[in-house]
Every structure is written in C-alpha cells, then in structure tokens.
Motif scaffolding. Structure first.
Motif, PDB file in Angstrom:
ATOM      1  N   ASP A   1     -70.405  35.491  -3.900  1.00 59.05           N
ATOM      2  CA  ASP A   1     -69.729  35.584  -5.198  1.00 59.05           C
ATOM      3  C   ASP A   1     -70.446  34.722  -6.242  1.00 59.05           C
ATOM      4  O   ASP A   1     -70.758  35.185  -7.339  1.00 59.05           O
TER       5      ASP A   1
ATOM      6  N   HIS B   1     -61.812  32.567  -1.688  1.00 57.31           N
ATOM      7  CA  HIS B   1     -63.242  32.584  -2.045  1.00 57.31           C
ATOM      8  C   HIS B   1     -63.589  31.613  -3.161  1.00 57.31           C
ATOM      9  O   HIS B   1     -64.765  31.388  -3.446  1.00 57.31           O
ATOM     10  N   HIS B   2     -62.598  31.011  -3.803  1.00 56.18           N
ATOM     11  CA  HIS B   2     -62.897  29.988  -4.824  1.00 56.18           C
ATOM     12  C   HIS B   2     -62.578  28.575  -4.336  1.00 56.18           C
ATOM     13  O   HIS B   2     -62.559  27.634  -5.130  1.00 56.18           O
TER      14      HIS B   2
ATOM     15  N   HIS C   1     -56.128  34.853  -9.985  1.00 57.48           N
ATOM     16  CA  HIS C   1     -56.550  36.142  -9.406  1.00 57.48           C
ATOM     17  C   HIS C   1     -56.684  36.123  -7.876  1.00 57.48           C
ATOM     18  O   HIS C   1     -56.382  37.144  -7.240  1.00 57.48           O
TER      19      HIS C   1
ATOM     20  N   HIS D   1     -62.649  41.229  -2.716  1.00 60.34           N
ATOM     21  CA  HIS D   1     -62.350  39.814  -2.946  1.00 60.34           C
ATOM     22  C   HIS D   1     -61.770  39.531  -4.330  1.00 60.34           C
ATOM     23  O   HIS D   1     -60.985  38.613  -4.502  1.00 60.34           O
ATOM     24  N   ASP D   2     -62.161  40.315  -5.326  1.00 62.48           N
ATOM     25  CA  ASP D   2     -61.713  40.041  -6.700  1.00 62.48           C
ATOM     26  C   ASP D   2     -60.688  41.048  -7.196  1.00 62.48           C
ATOM     27  O   ASP D   2     -60.514  41.186  -8.417  1.00 62.48           O
TER      28      ASP D   2
ATOM     29  N   LYS E   1     -58.316  40.488 -10.077  1.00 63.43           N
ATOM     30  CA  LYS E   1     -58.705  40.533 -11.495  1.00 63.43           C
ATOM     31  C   LYS E   1     -58.151  41.779 -12.188  1.00 63.43           C
ATOM     32  O   LYS E   1     -58.221  41.884 -13.407  1.00 63.43           O
TER      33      LYS E   1
HETATM   34 FE   LIG Z   1     -63.051  35.537  -7.820  1.00 62.62          FE
END
Ligand SMILES: [Fe+2]
Length: 412
Positions: free
Chosen positions: A274, A245-246, A221, A192-193, A196
């Motif tokens: 998260d 996801h944000h 990201h 998911h990240d 980054k």
């Molecule tokens: Fe994130």
C-alpha cells in the motif's frame, strides 16, 4: 490483421485477440491468447460467448478462406500449433497487461459503486477478479506492475486497489507462500481500501494536505471497509489485512494502535504494498516518487513502521531499479528504466534522454540494454524531484513500444 468471427468458427491455433461480452460473465481471465488447448476451446464454446476477434497475423485464419483460392493454387500450408511462436515480446506483454488493468479497473469501480449503494461485496466476483489479477501478474510480473503504476487522478482509488493486489501477488510468490496464501494475498490487496467507498470524495480527492478533521474522517476507512467486508467475506486474514493495513510495528498506526506482536502476515504485507504504490503514484497535488527512490526511503521506515524482512523480499520482487526509476549512468546521461529482464535485475533496459554534461536533452532518446552494453553502467539513482522533468511517463510509454518516431516527438 483482426477478424470478427463467430464462436463456432473457432479452432485450435487461432490467436484470440478479444472476447465479446463481459469479462466477469465469461470467466476467461485472458482476453488475448493463442488457443492451444482443446479444454480451452470447449470452455470458450460453452461459455455463452457468441462472437470474438481473432488476429490472423498471429494465429490461424478461419477455415472457409481455403475454398475461395483458385483451383490450381496449392492450399496454403496450415501452420502447426507448434510452429506458432508462443513467446511474447515485452511490448505484447505490456499490451496484454494494459487490457487486463483496464478490465480490472472497471470491475473495481463497479465494486466501489455497489458498496456506495449500500450493497454487500459479491465474494465470488471479488475472488474471480483477484484470481485474474494473480494470473496476469504470474504471466509477466514486470509488465503488469509497470502498467498498474500509471494512474489518473479520477481513477486513483480503483487502480490503487488493482496495483496493491498485483504487488501482493508478486510479494507472496517471492516469499514462497503456498498457493492458497498467494490467492488470499491477491484478495486482501484488492479489498484493503474498500472502506474508501464511504470517504467523502472531496476529502478523498483533495488536491492538498488534509486538515486534522479531514484526516480523522479519512482514518475511518479501515474500520468501515472491515464492516462492509464482514457481511460477505469470511476469510479472517483478508479481513484482518483490511482492518490493519495502516497499523505500524511501533504501535503508532491506526485504527487500533496495534504493535508488532499483534500484526499478522497479510496486514504487514498489505502495509508495504500500500505504501509503495501510494508514494510512487502521481497525485493531483504531488508527483509520485521514482520507484528506486521510494524503495530507498521505505528502507528507512523498516523497524518502526514496516516489517524489514518482508521489505527485503519486496525489494527482490521489484528489483533494485524497478521500472520507472530514474538513473544516472557512467557517461553522465540520465536514463529511465523501461523494462527488466528476468535474472538481470541489476542491468535493466533503459531509455537515455538527458545529457548532464551538456545539460541538454538527448534527441532522439536512446534505448540501451545495460545487460549487453559494455560501455555503460549505473552510477546512481536520481530523484526526479531534483530535475522537474514533466514527461517521464510519456517517455516510458514511448520506450516500451520501442517506437523511435514516438520517442522523436517527445523532444521535438
Ligand atoms: Fe488504506
């Protein structure tokens, strides 16, 4: 006792302590286990591994020890596989989880490195890693999740991916999702990240609040991760979880400001896992919240931000008093949750370390199982921010080893 042997010396009933060679190359998700199945034996012997470590205190020794015994000595009885206890203790499960987390963290670090070098994610490697995390969580959820919450500043981003993947597996299982969805949840959490990898490290690891400009950079990201994954991951739900996801149910999230009708299951699940892992982790600029306090505060964010129905399942997954929670007991003692027993989520095992009536540390700290201790009970969750104990993680680590000398040194 550990013994280094060749793979050809392996036989059923041996306890494999560690396999030589790369985890990803040999494809064995377990690094230490009792070898009970012929299929596993065959798989190991054809895996390309040439040597490994066995623990002869926990399983059979190599066959060539018998001939060296004096002739008049009867051969040592060979334990049958059934006689060897397969039940692992909490401590052993924690040790296993530690090894698995370490391996997973190394693999995730490599994935981020590859992404920074401009290379696409290798889907087979990511899927294998997600599957290994899934199996570790399903073996003993509390042990793996407890270890995955411990992160150092320099490994935060990588361990966060492992921890979110593990939380996703636990949540998916709690929701009773089919196995394909559980697998998908593990992969979504893991990836998911990934965006980054393209965030400026000075901003990513900044020990303080971000400026508006820095926050705008950080907010790229999800889109960057989505574009990276698009090259090699073709699972639409995993891609969606990475991209969204944000987002928030009220449409105030990023990058697209989508609201509830447009947010799918995996993205909603990832948002919860998260946020939980982020707020319970120690960062250079702030201490993580106690797990129980984090759940309490997240409950207030359901509706506008998080999905309440999924959050209820998430709480059931972790228990009302997750491992690492700080509690006040009826006696006035403060205690840290260090272990949970299945079906006893309201009565965890704790280590009592502070007497609020005498206002002094309990020396040495005292281990209690609240499911069997009739004298003691939980009266409240405590916020560690109100107490400023700096050694709660050390206390937890000493408690899980049930190592009284280690506990003694904490209050010395
Ligand atoms: Fe994130």
């Amino acid at each position: 006792m550990l013994k280094h042997i060749t793979c050809s010396q392996l036989r059923l009933g041996m306890y494999v302590h560690a396999l030589d060679g790369s985890w990803l190359n040999h494809g064995f998700w377990k690094n230490s286990f009792l070898l009970k199945s012929s299929a596993d034996l065959q798989r190991l012997q054809s895996s390309g591994i040439t040597s490994l470590w066995i623990d002869v205190a926990r399983g059979l020794d190599v066959l060539d020890v018998a001939p060296s015994a004096p002739e008049h000595t009867p051969p040592a009885p060979v334990a049958s596989i059934d006689e060897i206890p397969s039940e692992q203790t909490w401590h052993q499960d924690i040790e296993h989880a530690r090894q698995q987390c370490k391996l997973a963290q190394a693999a995730v670090t490599q994935m981020f490195h590859e992404a920074r070098m401009g290379r696409a994610i290798q889907p087979e490697q990511a899927e294998l890693l997600a599957e290994q995390i899934q199996q570790s969580v399903e073996r003993h959820p509390a042990a793996f999740l407890s270890v995955a919450r411990l992160k150092s500043a320099d490994t935060y981003t990588y361990m966060h991916s492992v921890a979110v993947s593990a939380l996703m597996v636990a949540l998916a299982n709690q929701l009773g999702l089919p196995s394909q969805q559980v697998k998908r949840a593990a992969l979504a959490g893991l990836l998911h990240d990934m965006g980054k990898a393209f965030t400026n490290p000075d901003i990513l690891n900044k020990p303080g609040a971000l400026t508006d400009e820095e926050f705008a950079h950080m907010k790229q990201h999800p889109q960057q991760g989505y574009e990276l994954l698009l090259e090699s991951i073709n699972d639409i739900e995993v891609l969606d979880a990475c991209l969204h996801h944000h987002e928030r149910l009220d449409g105030k999230g990023y990058p697209h400001g989508l609201n509830a009708p447009h947010l799918h299951l995996m993205a909603r699940m990832t948002a919860i896992c998260d946020v939980y892992d982020a707020i319970t982790s120690n960062r250079p600029y702030k201490s993580g919240w106690s797990p129980a306090i984090a759940l309490q505060r997240m409950a207030q964010w359901c509706g506008p931000h998080l999905d309440g129905r999924l959050f209820s399942a998430f709480v059931k997954t972790l228990g009302v008093y997750p491992v690492g929670s700080l509690l006040r007991l009826h006696s006035g003692r403060l205690a840290l949750v260090f272990a949970l027993s299945e079906n006893k989520l309201l009565t965890p095992q704790v280590v009592c370390f502070y007497d609020t009536q005498r206002q002094q540390r309990i020396d040495p700290p005292l281990l209690l199982d609240l499911s069997t201790d009739a004298q003691e009970q939980i009266v409240a969750r405590e916020d560690p921010d109100n107490w400023h104990f700096s050694d709660l993680d050390d206390l937890w680590q000493a408690a899980i080893t049930a190592n009284q000398p280690a506990l003694d040194t904490l209050t010395a």
